[in-house]
Design a protein around this motif. Sequence first.
Motif, PDB file in Angstrom:
ATOM      1  N   GLY A  67      -7.068 -90.144  59.318  1.00 41.90           N
ATOM      2  CA  GLY A  67      -7.699 -90.177  60.623  1.00 41.90           C
ATOM      3  C   GLY A  67      -7.098 -89.246  61.656  1.00 41.90           C
ATOM      4  N   LYS A  68      -5.926 -88.670  61.387  1.00 45.89           N
ATOM      5  CA  LYS A  68      -5.272 -87.783  62.345  1.00 45.89           C
ATOM      6  C   LYS A  68      -5.902 -86.396  62.291  1.00 45.89           C
ATOM      7  CE  LYS A  68      -2.536 -90.798  63.918  1.00 45.89           C
ATOM      8  NZ  LYS A  68      -2.779 -91.351  65.233  1.00 45.89           N
ATOM      9  N   GLU A  69      -6.002 -85.774  63.469  1.00 47.44           N
ATOM     10  CA  GLU A  69      -6.529 -84.420  63.538  1.00 47.44           C
ATOM     11  C   GLU A  69      -5.522 -83.433  62.966  1.00 47.44           C
ATOM     12  OE1 GLU A  69      -8.249 -85.055  67.877  1.00 47.44           O
ATOM     13  OE2 GLU A  69      -8.656 -83.045  67.094  1.00 47.44           O
ATOM     14  N   ILE A  70      -6.069 -82.383  62.359  1.00 44.88           N
ATOM     15  CA  ILE A  70      -5.248 -81.347  61.749  1.00 44.88           C
ATOM     16  C   ILE A  70      -5.989 -80.023  61.866  1.00 44.88           C
ATOM     17  CG2 ILE A  70      -6.204 -81.689  59.433  1.00 44.88           C
ATOM     18  CD1 ILE A  70      -3.377 -81.171  58.312  1.00 44.88           C
ATOM     19  N   VAL A  71      -5.255 -78.945  62.038  1.00 48.67           N
ATOM     20  CA  VAL A  71      -5.807 -77.596  62.008  1.00 48.67           C
ATOM     21  C   VAL A  71      -5.118 -76.872  60.859  1.00 48.67           C
ATOM     22  CG1 VAL A  71      -6.006 -75.392  63.220  1.00 48.67           C
ATOM     23  CG2 VAL A  71      -6.253 -77.529  64.481  1.00 48.67           C
ATOM     24  N   ILE A  72      -5.919 -76.327  59.961  1.00 55.50           N
ATOM     25  CA  ILE A  72      -5.340 -75.606  58.828  1.00 55.50           C
ATOM     26  C   ILE A  72      -5.951 -74.213  58.731  1.00 55.50           C
ATOM     27  CG2 ILE A  72      -4.919 -77.721  57.523  1.00 55.50           C
ATOM     28  CD1 ILE A  72      -7.249 -76.899  55.709  1.00 55.50           C
ATOM     29  N   SER A  73      -5.195 -73.311  58.158  1.00 55.08           N
ATOM     30  CA  SER A  73      -5.721 -72.001  57.788  1.00 55.08           C
ATOM     31  C   SER A  73      -5.360 -71.776  56.330  1.00 55.08           C
ATOM     32  CB  SER A  73      -5.155 -70.894  58.677  1.00 55.08           C
ATOM     33  OG  SER A  73      -3.782 -70.745  58.461  1.00 55.08           O
ATOM     34  N   GLY A  74      -6.247 -71.104  55.634  1.00 52.46           N
ATOM     35  CA  GLY A  74      -5.999 -70.869  54.221  1.00 52.46           C
ATOM     36  C   GLY A  74      -7.054 -69.986  53.606  1.00 52.46           C
ATOM     37  N   GLU A  75      -7.187 -70.109  52.304  1.00 54.02           N
ATOM     38  CA  GLU A  75      -8.133 -69.315  51.527  1.00 54.02           C
ATOM     39  C   GLU A  75      -8.994 -70.251  50.683  1.00 54.02           C
ATOM     40  OE1 GLU A  75      -5.485 -67.056  49.135  1.00 54.02           O
ATOM     41  OE2 GLU A  75      -4.829 -65.798  50.784  1.00 54.02           O
ATOM     42  N   MET A  76     -10.272 -69.917  50.551  1.00 51.79           N
ATOM     43  CA  MET A  76     -11.179 -70.681  49.696  1.00 51.79           C
ATOM     44  C   MET A  76     -11.107 -70.128  48.276  1.00 51.79           C
ATOM     45  SD  MET A  76     -12.822 -73.071  51.371  1.00 51.79           S
ATOM     46  CE  MET A  76     -14.108 -73.483  50.230  1.00 51.79           C
ATOM     47  N   HIS A  77     -11.039 -71.037  47.298  1.00 52.89           N
ATOM     48  CA  HIS A  77     -11.024 -70.645  45.889  1.00 52.89           C
ATOM     49  C   HIS A  77     -12.024 -71.499  45.125  1.00 52.89           C
ATOM     50  CE1 HIS A  77      -7.595 -67.970  46.224  1.00 52.89           C
ATOM     51  NE2 HIS A  77      -7.062 -68.861  47.042  1.00 52.89           N
ATOM     52  N   SER A  78     -12.698 -70.896  44.169  1.00 50.21           N
ATOM     53  CA  SER A  78     -13.671 -71.620  43.371  1.00 50.21           C
ATOM     54  C   SER A  78     -13.129 -71.881  41.967  1.00 50.21           C
ATOM     55  CB  SER A  78     -14.978 -70.828  43.265  1.00 50.21           C
ATOM     56  OG  SER A  78     -14.763 -69.607  42.603  1.00 50.21           O
ATOM     57  N   ASN A  79     -13.606 -72.965  41.376  1.00 48.12           N
ATOM     58  CA  ASN A  79     -13.227 -73.336  40.019  1.00 48.12           C
ATOM     59  C   ASN A  79     -14.508 -73.680  39.272  1.00 48.12           C
ATOM     60  OD1 ASN A  79     -11.814 -74.145  37.738  1.00 48.12           O
ATOM     61  ND2 ASN A  79     -11.568 -76.232  38.495  1.00 48.12           N
ATOM     62  N   LYS A  80     -14.868 -72.862  38.308  1.00 44.37           N
ATOM     63  CA  LYS A  80     -16.075 -73.108  37.517  1.00 44.37           C
ATOM     64  C   LYS A  80     -15.737 -74.040  36.373  1.00 44.37           C
ATOM     65  CE  LYS A  80     -18.008 -68.626  38.632  1.00 44.37           C
ATOM     66  NZ  LYS A  80     -18.515 -67.347  38.146  1.00 44.37           N
ATOM     67  N   TYR A  81     -16.628 -75.020  36.131  1.00 45.07           N
ATOM     68  CA  TYR A  81     -16.417 -75.956  35.034  1.00 45.07           C
ATOM     69  C   TYR A  81     -17.768 -76.491  34.567  1.00 45.07           C
ATOM     70  CZ  TYR A  81     -17.198 -79.756  38.379  1.00 45.07           C
ATOM     71  OH  TYR A  81     -17.749 -80.596  39.306  1.00 45.07           O
ATOM     72  N   THR A  82     -17.757 -77.171  33.415  1.00 41.33           N
ATOM     73  CA  THR A  82     -18.945 -77.811  32.869  1.00 41.33           C
ATOM     74  C   THR A  82     -18.749 -79.314  32.948  1.00 41.33           C
ATOM     75  OG1 THR A  82     -19.227 -75.950  31.345  1.00 41.33           O
ATOM     76  CG2 THR A  82     -20.458 -77.966  30.855  1.00 41.33           C
ATOM     77  N   ASP A  83     -19.708 -80.021  33.580  1.00 40.60           N
ATOM     78  CA  ASP A  83     -19.575 -81.475  33.727  1.00 40.60           C
ATOM     79  C   ASP A  83     -19.891 -82.188  32.418  1.00 40.60           C
ATOM     80  OD1 ASP A  83     -22.364 -81.605  33.521  1.00 40.60           O
ATOM     81  OD2 ASP A  83     -22.677 -82.032  35.639  1.00 40.60           O
ATOM     82  N   ASN A  84     -19.824 -83.504  32.408  1.00 39.98           N
ATOM     83  CA  ASN A  84     -20.030 -84.305  31.192  1.00 39.98           C
ATOM     84  C   ASN A  84     -21.435 -84.181  30.626  1.00 39.98           C
ATOM     85  OD1 ASN A  84     -17.418 -85.196  31.386  1.00 39.98           O
ATOM     86  ND2 ASN A  84     -17.951 -87.073  32.491  1.00 39.98           N
ATOM     87  N   ASP A  85     -22.402 -83.794  31.474  1.00 39.64           N
ATOM     88  CA  ASP A  85     -23.781 -83.629  31.014  1.00 39.64           C
ATOM     89  C   ASP A  85     -24.081 -82.207  30.555  1.00 39.64           C
ATOM     90  OD1 ASP A  85     -24.300 -86.296  31.652  1.00 39.64           O
ATOM     91  OD2 ASP A  85     -24.863 -85.788  33.721  1.00 39.64           O
ATOM     92  N   GLY A  86     -23.064 -81.340  30.555  1.00 42.03           N
ATOM     93  CA  GLY A  86     -23.245 -79.959  30.112  1.00 42.03           C
ATOM     94  C   GLY A  86     -23.723 -79.014  31.195  1.00 42.03           C
ATOM     95  N   ASN A  87     -23.777 -79.467  32.446  1.00 41.28           N
ATOM     96  CA  ASN A  87     -24.213 -78.614  33.553  1.00 41.28           C
ATOM     97  C   ASN A  87     -23.046 -77.785  34.076  1.00 41.28           C
ATOM     98  OD1 ASN A  87     -26.870 -79.785  33.621  1.00 41.28           O
ATOM     99  ND2 ASN A  87     -25.962 -81.559  34.617  1.00 41.28           N
ATOM    100  N   ASN A  88     -23.342 -76.519  34.383  1.00 36.83           N
ATOM    101  CA  ASN A  88     -22.318 -75.659  34.985  1.00 36.83           C
ATOM    102  C   ASN A  88     -22.155 -76.025  36.453  1.00 36.83           C
ATOM    103  OD1 ASN A  88     -21.835 -74.211  32.639  1.00 36.83           O
ATOM    104  ND2 ASN A  88     -23.487 -72.768  33.065  1.00 36.83           N
ATOM    105  N   ARG A  89     -20.932 -76.178  36.894  1.00 36.94           N
ATOM    106  CA  ARG A  89     -20.625 -76.576  38.274  1.00 36.94           C
ATOM    107  C   ARG A  89     -19.556 -75.648  38.846  1.00 36.94           C
ATOM    108  NH1 ARG A  89     -24.444 -80.225  39.917  1.00 36.94           N
ATOM    109  NH2 ARG A  89     -24.734 -81.791  38.322  1.00 36.94           N
ATOM    110  N   ILE A  90     -19.485 -75.635  40.173  1.00 39.16           N
ATOM    111  CA  ILE A  90     -18.435 -74.906  40.879  1.00 39.16           C
ATOM    112  C   ILE A  90     -17.816 -75.849  41.891  1.00 39.16           C
ATOM    113  CG2 ILE A  90     -17.848 -72.962  42.387  1.00 39.16           C
ATOM    114  CD1 ILE A  90     -20.236 -71.461  41.237  1.00 39.16           C
TER     115      ILE A  90
END
Length: 149
Positions: A67-90
Amino acid sequence: MLNAIFLHGRLTADPELKSTSGGIPYCNFTVAVDGFAKKGEDKPTDFFTCIAWRNTAEMICKYFKKGKEIVISGEMHSNKYTDNDGNNRIAWKVNVNSVDFCGSAKEPEANGYVSGSLTLETVPGDLGKPKESFSGMEELSINEDNLPF
């Protein structure tokens, strides 16, 4: 190219400090960021999964709670994977580079830290009082040969 993100939101849960098998501390947490809405409508909220490492992770776990406020800076990164139903996800995650405090100082934290900004009334001793002899800004001399542009 630039990969940078800045977020101001609230933690959705208490961050928990963990360590890799090599002993490097880290913590995963989620930040909820309210968006803008038209008058009379509910604000949309986006949830960002974040990871912080080493000293930054330790500092977040020590001073921030659900519940506390926070300010962050960073970088976005993606992770590609296949879920249990065989669908490609990010899945997207923010790799946190730095953290800042924000919010109100209405109630002290358990660790003795109170978030918010300092005012002249809250600064102890003579630190919050301006010096009598202050006469303003002094003029700088700039050598144009040393400018990077």
